[in-house]
Design an enzyme around this catalytic site. Structure first.
Site, PDB file in Angstrom:
ATOM      1  CG  HIS A 255      -1.940  -0.996   1.342  1.00 24.61           C
ATOM      2  ND1 HIS A 255      -2.093  -1.803   2.450  1.00 24.61           N
ATOM      3  CD2 HIS A 255      -2.920  -1.358   0.483  1.00 24.61           C
ATOM      4  CE1 HIS A 255      -3.125  -2.625   2.268  1.00 24.61           C
ATOM      5  NE2 HIS A 255      -3.639  -2.371   1.078  1.00 24.61           N
TER       6      HIS A 255
ATOM      7  CE  LYS B  40     -12.275  -7.279   1.461  1.00 20.81           C
ATOM      8  NZ  LYS B  40     -11.042  -6.618   1.016  1.00 20.81           N
TER       9      LYS B  40
ATOM     10  NE  ARG C  22      -2.723  -7.443  -4.588  1.00 21.66           N
ATOM     11  CZ  ARG C  22      -3.483  -7.878  -3.619  1.00 21.66           C
ATOM     12  NH1 ARG C  22      -2.968  -8.062  -2.423  1.00 21.66           N
ATOM     13  NH2 ARG C  22      -4.756  -8.163  -3.817  1.00 21.66           N
TER      14      ARG C  22
ATOM     15  CB  SER D  93      -4.367  -6.651   4.326  1.00 23.35           C
ATOM     16  OG  SER D  93      -3.906  -5.404   3.918  1.00 23.35           O
TER      17      SER D  93
HETATM   18  O1  PNS Z   1      -9.117  -2.691   0.500  1.00 19.57           O
HETATM   19  P1  PNS Z   1     -10.412  -3.154  -0.091  1.00 19.57           P
HETATM   20  O2  PNS Z   1     -11.198  -3.951   0.927  1.00 19.57           O
HETATM   21  O3  PNS Z   1     -10.233  -3.887  -1.399  1.00 19.57           O
HETATM   22  O4  PNS Z   1     -11.271  -1.819  -0.402  1.00 19.57           O
HETATM   23  C1  PNS Z   1     -12.560  -1.895  -0.948  1.00 19.57           C
HETATM   24  C2  PNS Z   1     -13.265  -0.525  -0.870  1.00 19.57           C
HETATM   25  C3  PNS Z   1     -13.330  -0.055   0.563  1.00 19.57           C
HETATM   26  C4  PNS Z   1     -12.467   0.482  -1.698  1.00 19.57           C
HETATM   27  C5  PNS Z   1     -14.693  -0.677  -1.483  1.00 19.57           C
HETATM   28  O5  PNS Z   1     -15.360  -1.713  -0.834  1.00 19.57           O
HETATM   29  C6  PNS Z   1     -15.502   0.601  -1.385  1.00 19.57           C
HETATM   30  O6  PNS Z   1     -15.307   1.516  -2.141  1.00 19.57           O
HETATM   31  N1  PNS Z   1     -16.410   0.658  -0.394  1.00 19.57           N
HETATM   32  C7  PNS Z   1     -17.242   1.827  -0.143  1.00 19.57           C
HETATM   33  C8  PNS Z   1     -18.694   1.562  -0.486  1.00 19.57           C
HETATM   34  C9  PNS Z   1     -18.923   1.655  -1.983  1.00 19.57           C
HETATM   35  O7  PNS Z   1     -18.802   2.700  -2.581  1.00 19.57           O
HETATM   36  N2  PNS Z   1     -19.278   0.500  -2.577  1.00 19.57           N
HETATM   37  C10 PNS Z   1     -19.532   0.394  -3.996  1.00 19.57           C
HETATM   38  C11 PNS Z   1     -18.276  -0.049  -4.745  1.00 19.57           C
HETATM   39  S1  PNS Z   1     -18.580  -0.242  -6.466  1.00 19.57           S
END
Ligand code: PNS
Length: 147
Positions: free
Chosen positions: A18, A42, A91, A129
């Protein structure tokens, strides 16, 4: 005009992969907000406060980088921050499908920003992670993987 990008994620915990993405993004944008989602589907291992504290410590003194939280839709947060881009790390090919889906769904909600994919250094292509959590939980070494 200051060009702001949002780097959203769960950061459970932040890894050196990150941080590599954040430093690469800094060459492209004036300001990056590392935004920890409060509404991740999650259930996180580290509390929100712990995840923020790890990020703040790792990024302390790095100019142009902020750490924040957001709840609700990422696209709303992008609007509030007047950001022009969302940064995501890629990645491997296996990341692509989910990232592609999310980028296009976000574009459907708000067309006024771009999702920019950055590749980390090869050293971090296998780093996640979730693997860090598992190695740590089972007593392995995470030195060099997390700040
Ligand atoms: O590190 P991660 O878990 O891959 O991050 C995922 C994250 C937090 C970026 C994604 O779940 C997100 O944007 N969540 C906010 C809610 C949202 O906008 N959901 C619609 C995504 S299309």
């Amino acid at each position: 005009m200051i060009r702001t990008a949002i780097y959203p994620g769960s950061f459970d915990p932040v890894t050196n992969g990150h941080l590599d993405i954040i430093h690469r993004g800094k060459h492209l944008f004036d300001r990056i907000i590392v935004a920890v989602s409060k509404d991740s589907h999650k259930s996180p291992y580290f509390s929100l406060e712990e995840r923020l504290s790890f990020l703040r410590t790792a990024l302390k003194g790095t100019p142009g980088i902020g750490v924040d939280t957001f709840s609700g839709l990422l696209t709303n947060y992008v609007k509030i921050q007047k950001a022009c881009a969302v940064i995501r790390g890629l990645r491997a090919v296996s990341d692509f499908e989910y990232e592609f889906q999310m980028a296009l769904m976000n574009r459907r909600q708000n067309t006024r920003f771009e999702t920019v994919f950055l590749m980390p250094d090869e050293r971090y292509t296998y780093l996640s992670s979730s693997l860090v959590r598992e190695i740590s939980r089972l007593g392995g070494h995470v030195r060099g993987l997390v700040p």
